[in-house]
Design an enzyme around this catalytic site. Structure first.
Site, short mmCIF file in Angstrom:
data_model
loop_
_atom_site.label_atom_id
_atom_site.label_comp_id
_atom_site.label_asym_id
_atom_site.label_seq_id
_atom_site.Cartn_x
_atom_site.Cartn_y
_atom_site.Cartn_z
N ARG B 51 -14.25 -10.96 37.87
CA ARG B 51 -13.11 -10.07 38.00
C ARG B 51 -12.66 -9.48 36.65
O ARG B 51 -12.52 -8.28 36.49
CB ARG B 51 -11.96 -10.91 38.54
CG ARG B 51 -11.19 -10.34 39.61
CD ARG B 51 -10.37 -11.48 40.21
NE ARG B 51 -11.08 -12.05 41.33
CZ ARG B 51 -11.09 -11.48 42.53
NH1 ARG B 51 -10.42 -10.37 42.75
NH2 ARG B 51 -11.75 -12.03 43.53
N THR B 52 -12.47 -10.38 35.69
CA THR B 52 -12.00 -9.94 34.37
C THR B 52 -13.06 -9.07 33.69
O THR B 52 -12.76 -8.04 33.09
CB THR B 52 -11.68 -11.17 33.49
OG1 THR B 52 -10.72 -11.96 34.16
CG2 THR B 52 -11.14 -10.76 32.14
N LYS B 80 -29.70 -21.76 23.67
CA LYS B 80 -30.64 -22.35 22.73
C LYS B 80 -29.90 -23.04 21.58
O LYS B 80 -30.52 -23.45 20.60
CB LYS B 80 -31.56 -21.26 22.17
CG LYS B 80 -32.41 -20.60 23.23
CD LYS B 80 -33.26 -19.48 22.65
CE LYS B 80 -33.79 -18.57 23.74
NZ LYS B 80 -33.61 -17.15 23.40
N ARG B 101 -14.78 -14.19 26.42
CA ARG B 101 -14.33 -15.23 27.35
C ARG B 101 -15.13 -16.48 27.01
O ARG B 101 -16.35 -16.42 26.91
CB ARG B 101 -14.65 -14.79 28.78
CG ARG B 101 -14.45 -15.87 29.82
CD ARG B 101 -13.02 -15.84 30.32
NE ARG B 101 -12.84 -16.64 31.50
CZ ARG B 101 -11.84 -16.44 32.35
NH1 ARG B 101 -10.97 -15.48 32.15
NH2 ARG B 101 -11.70 -17.22 33.39
N HIS B 129 -4.70 -15.89 27.88
CA HIS B 129 -5.41 -14.79 28.55
C HIS B 129 -4.44 -13.61 28.50
O HIS B 129 -3.85 -13.23 29.50
CB HIS B 129 -5.72 -15.22 29.99
CG HIS B 129 -6.62 -14.29 30.74
ND1 HIS B 129 -7.21 -13.19 30.17
CD2 HIS B 129 -7.02 -14.31 32.03
CE1 HIS B 129 -7.94 -12.58 31.09
NE2 HIS B 129 -7.84 -13.23 32.23
#
Ligand SMILES: [Zn+2]
Lengths: 156, 301
Positions: B51-52, B80, B101, B129
């Site tokens: 969504r974000t 990795k 994020r 956020h």
């Protein structure tokens, strides 16, 4: 009563030739101070006592470290766990300087953030805190914004 | 705010919030503008949040910019064992701004210290956020015509809900009354209540949702998750107590709107969706305009 106190008093004033006396440590913090300064691994003579009577603070502790003068970062560490402590600098059995420790406004690198999910506990990031409360040593992490309190403070 | 990172809602002043909300209003009127022509925005999603991510990428696309990045750490060099610092430094070479994020708290602040381009925090663990918070503010201002002197009800999981904490703290900048509705296990943490107390604002705590409905200007719903309860019986007891349905909404203020950060599960019944009070899908759309505004302001366009 005076008689009973005497041996303690003698210990308290028993002199060192050169070095630093850390006085007025809260009694319960003596071993923490020894630990964070790595004094348990120090080669020269160390005298310490705890649960001593103090007019100002009830019970106090004291540590005398011969041939050692603490660096500012070490003094910051002492301030965090023992904010009431006084440092007494001794040279040739004489008191050269007496100073109260003081917690700085920011603390960098040596305190661990209490938050297990903080980036500083997962990547090679030096910690950084804003000091919110100098009496209770409450530190706010610059990164995760969580508060580390004195009672759950650990050192890197 | 030009060239500054957006990491935490507390980094910005009230006036700066307003400049973002005002710019978002412009984009609501005209969402397609070619101002990001020639610019590259990186969206680095170390954990999925579709969504974000779509909202940010849509914002860039409507403004004529290009997007690079990844939507999940398993498909990137991070798997990795590359450090966050190395990833950020690398991507700074290829982009004008990074949307980040990351599951670890504090990751965005750290990225903003090591990086050479501005970082927009799209969620760092349970910490911050800020674009969600700004779109919530936008939605409140838009539906109420103001941000101050409102009665705001927060419902559900007030203990763990990051969006609730940020919005409560942001709203303490305005003269609001807070109505906090939750099971006793999920009350607002005292560290957040402290912000309300510091500003001498009023707050009231409830366990019964129906009590606050007639007095609220905004009802901010959140989901109660089973994992938050140590005893499953406690969850069973409360799971149906914090669900909004049409029959509960017979007596509301005319201006009342229902917000929800989405995705919802069952905490707002679908029979509410057609009511004039339902605002949560429009709220999500507002996220697009707010993110366009943030890109414009930070890139100094
Ligand atoms: Zn931290």
């Amino acid at each position: 009563m005076e008689q009973d106190k005497k041996p303690v008093k003698e210990f308290v004033v028993s002199a060192i030739e050169n070095g630093t006396v850390i006085d007025h440590i809260p009694a319960q913090s003596v071993f923490q101070v020894i630990h964070i300064l790595n004094l348990d691994k120090y080669g020269n003579q160390i005298l310490f006592g705890t649960n001593l009577d103090s007019n100002k603070y009830g019970k106090k502790g004291i540590i005398k470290v011969t041939n050692k003068y603490f660096k500012p970062v070490e003094i910051n560490k002492i301030a965090l766990v023992a904010p009431t402590a006084t440092l007494i600098i001794i040279k040739d059995f004489r008191v050269i300087e007496k100073k109260k420790v003081e917690i700085p406004d920011t603390i960098e690198t040596f305190v661990q953030c209490v938050n297990p999910n903080c980036i500083t506990n997962h990547e090679d990031v030096p910690t950084k805190f804003k000091v919110l409360d100098k009496v209770d040593s409450r530190l706010k992490c610059t990164y995760c914004e969580k508060i580390t309190e004195k009672k759950n403070m650990t050192f890197r | 705010m030009k060239n500054r990172s957006l990491i935490s809602i507390d980094d910005f002043t009230k006036e700066e919030y307003f400049s973002v909300l005002d710019a978002a209003e412009q984009f609501e009127r005209k969402p397609v503008q070619n101002i990001l022509d020639g610019k590259v925005v990186a969206t680095l999603f170390f954990e999925p949040s579709t969504r974000t991510r779509l909202s940010f990428e849509s914002a860039v696309n409507y403004l004529g910019g290009k997007v690079i990045g990844f939507s999940d750490a398993s498909s990137s060099s991070v798997k990795k064992g590359e450090s966050l610092k190395d990833t950020i430094l690398t991507v700074c070479n290829y982009s004008d701004l990074i949307v980040l994020r990351h599951p670890r708290e504090g990751s965005a602040r750290y990225a903003s210290e090591v990086g050479t381009v501005p970082i927009v925090n799209a969620g760092d663990g349970a910490n911050q956020h800020p674009t969600q918070c700004l779109l919530d503010l936008y939605s409140i201002r838009k539906t109420q015509g103001k941000l101050d002197n409102l009665d705001i009800a927060f419902v559900g999981d007030l203990k763990y809900g990051r969006t609730v904490h940020s919005l409560v703290i942001a709203m303490t900048n305005f003269n609001c009354r807070f109505h906090l509705v939750s099971p006793p296990e999920l009350k607002l943490p005292s560290s957040v209540k402290m912000h309300i107390k510091e500003k001498n604002l009023e707050y009231y705590q409830y366990t019964d949702l129906s009590e606050v409905i007639p007095m609220a200007d905004i009802i901010y719903m959140t989901r109660i998750q089973k994992e938050r309860f140590s005893d499953p019986i406690d969850y069973e007891k409360v799971k149906n107590a914090y669900i909004l349905n049409r029959s509960l909404l017979g007596n509301t203020k005319p201006n009342m709107k229902i917000l929800h950060p989405l995705p919802r599960v069952n905490e707002i019944n679908e029979d509410v969706d057609d009511l004039p009070q339902a605002y949560y899908f429009q709220q999500a759309l507002n996220g697009l305009y707010v993110r366009q505004a943030i890109l414009k302001i930070i890139l100094g366009l």
